[in-house]
Each structure stands twice: as structure tokens, then as C-alpha cells.
Design a protein around this motif. Sequence first.
Motif, PDB file in Angstrom:
ATOM      1  N   TYR A  25      13.164  36.947  88.132  1.00 17.55           N
ATOM      2  CA  TYR A  25      12.221  35.917  87.692  1.00 17.55           C
ATOM      3  C   TYR A  25      12.930  34.568  87.506  1.00 17.55           C
ATOM      4  O   TYR A  25      12.484  33.537  88.023  1.00 17.55           O
ATOM      5  CB  TYR A  25      11.591  36.383  86.386  1.00 17.55           C
ATOM      6  CG  TYR A  25      10.646  35.408  85.725  1.00 17.55           C
ATOM      7  CD1 TYR A  25       9.384  35.166  86.251  1.00 17.55           C
ATOM      8  CD2 TYR A  25      11.015  34.761  84.537  1.00 17.55           C
ATOM      9  CE1 TYR A  25       8.506  34.295  85.620  1.00 17.55           C
ATOM     10  CE2 TYR A  25      10.133  33.890  83.903  1.00 17.55           C
ATOM     11  CZ  TYR A  25       8.878  33.662  84.452  1.00 17.55           C
ATOM     12  OH  TYR A  25       8.015  32.811  83.818  1.00 17.55           O
ATOM     13  N   VAL A  28      14.062  32.939  90.891  1.00 15.17           N
ATOM     14  CA  VAL A  28      13.004  32.284  91.666  1.00 15.17           C
ATOM     15  C   VAL A  28      12.631  30.942  91.051  1.00 15.17           C
ATOM     16  O   VAL A  28      12.454  29.948  91.759  1.00 15.17           O
ATOM     17  CB  VAL A  28      11.767  33.203  91.777  1.00 15.17           C
ATOM     18  CG1 VAL A  28      10.610  32.471  92.459  1.00 15.17           C
ATOM     19  CG2 VAL A  28      12.099  34.467  92.557  1.00 15.17           C
ATOM     20  N   LEU A  54       8.892  31.448  99.737  1.00 17.87           N
ATOM     21  CA  LEU A  54       8.116  32.523  99.122  1.00 17.87           C
ATOM     22  C   LEU A  54       7.759  33.615 100.126  1.00 17.87           C
ATOM     23  O   LEU A  54       7.736  34.799  99.785  1.00 17.87           O
ATOM     24  CB  LEU A  54       6.857  31.955  98.479  1.00 17.87           C
ATOM     25  CG  LEU A  54       7.099  31.115  97.228  1.00 17.87           C
ATOM     26  CD1 LEU A  54       5.823  30.406  96.800  1.00 17.87           C
ATOM     27  CD2 LEU A  54       7.647  31.970  96.091  1.00 17.87           C
ATOM     28  N   GLU A  57      10.714  35.703 100.138  1.00 20.14           N
ATOM     29  CA  GLU A  57      10.859  36.459  98.890  1.00 20.14           C
ATOM     30  C   GLU A  57       9.912  37.650  98.844  1.00 20.14           C
ATOM     31  O   GLU A  57      10.288  38.735  98.395  1.00 20.14           O
ATOM     32  CB  GLU A  57      10.600  35.539  97.689  1.00 20.14           C
ATOM     33  CG  GLU A  57      11.771  34.659  97.319  1.00 20.14           C
ATOM     34  CD  GLU A  57      12.982  35.467  96.881  1.00 20.14           C
ATOM     35  OE1 GLU A  57      12.870  36.264  95.932  1.00 20.14           O
ATOM     36  OE2 GLU A  57      14.048  35.309  97.508  1.00 20.14           O
ATOM     37  N   PHE A  58       8.694  37.467  99.283  1.00 16.82           N
ATOM     38  CA  PHE A  58       7.756  38.586  99.325  1.00 16.82           C
ATOM     39  C   PHE A  58       8.235  39.667 100.297  1.00 16.82           C
ATOM     40  O   PHE A  58       8.127  40.865 100.015  1.00 16.82           O
ATOM     41  CB  PHE A  58       6.365  38.103  99.739  1.00 16.82           C
ATOM     42  CG  PHE A  58       5.576  37.465  98.626  1.00 16.82           C
ATOM     43  CD1 PHE A  58       5.370  38.129  97.421  1.00 16.82           C
ATOM     44  CD2 PHE A  58       5.022  36.190  98.774  1.00 16.82           C
ATOM     45  CE1 PHE A  58       4.630  37.555  96.395  1.00 16.82           C
ATOM     46  CE2 PHE A  58       4.282  35.605  97.763  1.00 16.82           C
ATOM     47  CZ  PHE A  58       4.092  36.289  96.569  1.00 16.82           C
ATOM     48  N   ALA A  61      10.894  41.596  98.752  1.00 17.87           N
ATOM     49  CA  ALA A  61      10.358  42.441  97.680  1.00 17.87           C
ATOM     50  C   ALA A  61       9.824  43.765  98.208  1.00 17.87           C
ATOM     51  O   ALA A  61       9.556  44.676  97.419  1.00 17.87           O
ATOM     52  CB  ALA A  61       9.265  41.692  96.925  1.00 17.87           C
ATOM     53  N   TYR A 265       2.051  27.352  93.898  1.00 22.32           N
ATOM     54  CA  TYR A 265       3.469  27.011  94.048  1.00 22.32           C
ATOM     55  C   TYR A 265       3.703  25.525  94.312  1.00 22.32           C
ATOM     56  O   TYR A 265       4.840  25.056  94.263  1.00 22.32           O
ATOM     57  CB  TYR A 265       4.118  27.854  95.154  1.00 22.32           C
ATOM     58  CG  TYR A 265       3.663  27.569  96.567  1.00 22.32           C
ATOM     59  CD1 TYR A 265       4.279  26.583  97.333  1.00 22.32           C
ATOM     60  CD2 TYR A 265       2.647  28.310  97.168  1.00 22.32           C
ATOM     61  CE1 TYR A 265       3.889  26.334  98.639  1.00 22.32           C
ATOM     62  CE2 TYR A 265       2.252  28.077  98.473  1.00 22.32           C
ATOM     63  CZ  TYR A 265       2.869  27.086  99.213  1.00 22.32           C
ATOM     64  OH  TYR A 265       2.475  26.850 100.506  1.00 22.32           O
ATOM     65  N   THR A 287       4.522  31.472  89.678  1.00 25.40           N
ATOM     66  CA  THR A 287       4.849  31.936  91.030  1.00 25.40           C
ATOM     67  C   THR A 287       5.906  33.022  90.983  1.00 25.40           C
ATOM     68  O   THR A 287       5.796  34.051  91.667  1.00 25.40           O
ATOM     69  CB  THR A 287       5.326  30.755  91.892  1.00 25.40           C
ATOM     70  OG1 THR A 287       4.341  29.719  91.877  1.00 25.40           O
ATOM     71  CG2 THR A 287       5.567  31.189  93.317  1.00 25.40           C
ATOM     72  N   ALA A 288       6.945  32.802  90.185  1.00 27.89           N
ATOM     73  CA  ALA A 288       7.999  33.813  90.055  1.00 27.89           C
ATOM     74  C   ALA A 288       7.441  35.109  89.487  1.00 27.89           C
ATOM     75  O   ALA A 288       7.869  36.212  89.861  1.00 27.89           O
ATOM     76  CB  ALA A 288       9.121  33.281  89.165  1.00 27.89           C
ATOM     77  N   VAL A 291       5.787  37.122  92.227  1.00 27.71           N
ATOM     78  CA  VAL A 291       6.803  37.675  93.128  1.00 27.71           C
ATOM     79  C   VAL A 291       7.386  38.955  92.544  1.00 27.71           C
ATOM     80  O   VAL A 291       7.539  39.968  93.240  1.00 27.71           O
ATOM     81  CB  VAL A 291       7.915  36.640  93.408  1.00 27.71           C
ATOM     82  CG1 VAL A 291       9.100  37.294  94.117  1.00 27.71           C
ATOM     83  CG2 VAL A 291       7.381  35.493  94.257  1.00 27.71           C
ATOM     84  N   THR A 292       7.700  38.941  91.246  1.00 29.51           N
ATOM     85  CA  THR A 292       8.274  40.146  90.630  1.00 29.51           C
ATOM     86  C   THR A 292       7.226  41.244  90.465  1.00 29.51           C
ATOM     87  O   THR A 292       7.558  42.428  90.528  1.00 29.51           O
ATOM     88  CB  THR A 292       8.927  39.823  89.268  1.00 29.51           C
ATOM     89  OG1 THR A 292       7.943  39.295  88.375  1.00 29.51           O
ATOM     90  CG2 THR A 292      10.062  38.817  89.437  1.00 29.51           C
TER      91      THR A 292
END
Length: 444
Positions: A25, A28, A54, A57-58, A61, A265, A287-288, A291-292
Motif C-alpha cells: 500500500y 503504491v 496501475l 500493478e494489477f 497482483a 487515480y 487507488t493503492a 490495488v491491494t
Amino acid sequence: MKKIATLIVLVLVSAMVGAQDLAHYKRVIKELSSAKYQGRGYAKGGANKAGKYLQQEFEKAGVDEVTLQPFKLDINTFSGKMQMWADGKKLKPGVDFSMREYSPGVKGEFPVYHVDTLNFDSERMFADLAQPEYANCMVACEFWFTYKHRKDFSRLQKAASKQEQSDARISSAEREQARPKVKVGECNNAGLIYTWEAPIKFFKAYGEKVVDKPIIWVTPEAIEGVQHVKVDVDNKFLKDYECFNVIAKVAGERHDSCYVFTAHYDHLGNLGKKIFYAGANDNASGTAAIVTLAAYYAQHRPPYDMYFIAFSGEDANLRGSNYYVEHPIVPLSQIKYLFNIDMIGDNNPVQYCEVSDEGMPGYNLFEKINAEKKYFEDLHRGDLAANSDHYPFATRHVPCIFLENEKGDAFQYYHTIFDTYQTVRFDSYEPVFRLVRDFVTSYR
């Protein structure tokens, strides 16, 4: 003994995987609020750079797919010259002054007319402004006073008529003799100066148009008693600027319904060539969080499909979310519940919420979970408003909740250049994550 140790390790690993990831978190937030993205605005492409980040990042993830949903917007920007002097003293952009979002650029030296707010008389003000010494002046007044008397001050924002512009070619004396002292709807001031207590804000970002005259935000201390200002500010209006929403999906066991997690974002971008609005709390923090959450549900397959939507254009009047509800990738009627997470980078132990009418049964569950688990001291529900990306969904009868941690130590820096990684707070992340996670587990 070996079996016991192995079991302990498995339990600990399971607990870690099943929990929020504070390190991820923070990472990001730090990335999105860095100079690399220049405030995630439009003039220097920062928003779209953040969107591409992003997307990666996704994918990291472990989500099943990521889609970019393009749309266009019109937006006014300030990434060029940004200079101002008050009686010869140079003011600092973002500290002493900023621009109203729909202001044009401005260049020149101007006398300053200070509005008498204690003995205000609008006709006296217009009579004063018709005098030669205030021709082409900047009218300075406290913002909330102008808001209270917006009918009068809207006259000061409009450009002069063609006849008035023609009058500008003759002498001041001839002009005074040729026209009435007060001419309704036509004012020869050069622009407006709104005073706002420090820290100075880029108050809103709905720059979908450019008005006739410049409007400058200035701290009271910077303009008090000032007789003349010099200004050199550039604006650039971007027409049909291409943006995109980033949509990640984690497939569930069933596909007839879904949960949706949203956060915007984009942010305010630049104030001149050197200054940018980092937006760590607004809204790198939200946004972070999604993502988490995407990383968590990629590891814990949910019973229903999960969508994680990072919107662009929120700070340009909810343009990304409005576009999405008009072009949803799954029917809005299939959304079991939507969570919009915006500005949770703070430390108020009371969590602020807004809830759609259809979301109220779910809100009762939120309150029940929070009362049992004590994630926050309390939940405070405010009136539903068009202040973030849940609103276009709420008006279309989607069950949804807006989560924003207001009035903690970071809140004062909202829409200022001081909303940075150094001032954001991380206290609310874990309780928000757990509250949302527990809700999804319990909601039927």
C-alpha cells in the motif's frame, strides 16, 4: 515438534496472505505521488502515465484480466508561466497564490480594488469601479463573501460588451462622459482575486471551460493592503484529451453478480512549470487500497466476480465514472455492492461514509461489523453528494458506499501542494481493508 513448527509457519503465512499488505500500500502511494507523474494531471501526461503504471500493478497482483476503457474530456491546464507580484513582492505559486480552475491566462500590471465587506453596497462598488483609477483593476475579496453575493460578483466575471471594448480605445475622461457610471452587466475590471486562508488551494478542478476573466486565489496576508499586482500566467485548454479508466477483474465462482471496488487515480496536475500537486491522500491512498484488495482476492478466489476500477477524470467533474456508467462492461444491475475509496490516507478514528438509497441495508451490516470488531470508533454517514465516483452509480440505483477519512491530520492539505507522501497518514488503511473484506464475507 517438527509438525508443530510447520503448522505454526503455515498459520502465520495464512494470516499474512489473508491480511492487508501495508508495505505494498505504501509503495503504491509513494510511486503515484512522485514527481514522475507530475500530479497525475493532463498537461504533461501524468494521468495516463499513472494509468499505465496501475495496469502493470494489477497484472503483478495476479488478476485475471486488465482492460483500458478510453474516453475524452476537455480540460483547462496551467503548466506554463506562473508568476505573481504584489506591490513588487514576488509571491510563491501554491503557497501564496493559485488559479481558479476555469481561469484564462493573464499578463500585465493591475491596480487592486479591495471590496469593503463590512459596509458592502453593490451599487457603490460598481460606481467605484467605474472611476478612472480602477479601470482594468483586479477586484479582491474574501471567497465566501463573493459566494454569498455571487449574483453581484458574477457581473465582475463577464467580459465587457463590444461597445465597452470600443470605449477602451478612447481616453478615460471621454469614456466617463460617454457612458453611465454604472452599467448593468458590463464591468471594466480585469479580473478577480479571491482570498482563501493558507494553505492555499486549487479549490476545484472542473475546468471544462475557460471564462472571460482571470480569477486568482491568494492568501489574505499576501494581498492585504496591496495597491498593485503584476501577473504572468499561462493556461492551455486541452480539447478532446484522451484518458482511460483501468479495469481489473478477478473471476469468481459465479458470474451472474459482482462486487466493484473503485478509486480515482487522476489529480490536479501542475501549477506552472515547477509546481505539481502530488495528491498522496487524494487519491493515491484510495487507488493503492484497491490495488491491494485486488491482490488479496486474486489469492482468495471469491464467490462472485470482482472488478477493480481505477477512474481517470474524477477531478475533472467525475468524467471517468460518468463515462463508465454510460458504457458499463457488465450491467449495473448485476452489482451486488460497490465500494468507492477516496482519501483514506488520514488518521481520524471516525470513518466518514456516504451511502446510496439501495445501499442502506448493506450499510447496516457495515455498522454491525464495525461495532463488533471496533475497526473505527464510529461510522459517520453524511448526505449523498456528487463529490466522488460513487455518485453516478448511486443515481442509477446501484447499492454503494463512499469511504473517505475526513478531518484527520492530513485533511487540511486537501487540494494543496502539501498533500505529499510526507503528510499522508496510513492509520485508516488497515481498518478500511478489514471492514470491506468482512462485509464481502458476510453480505448476502
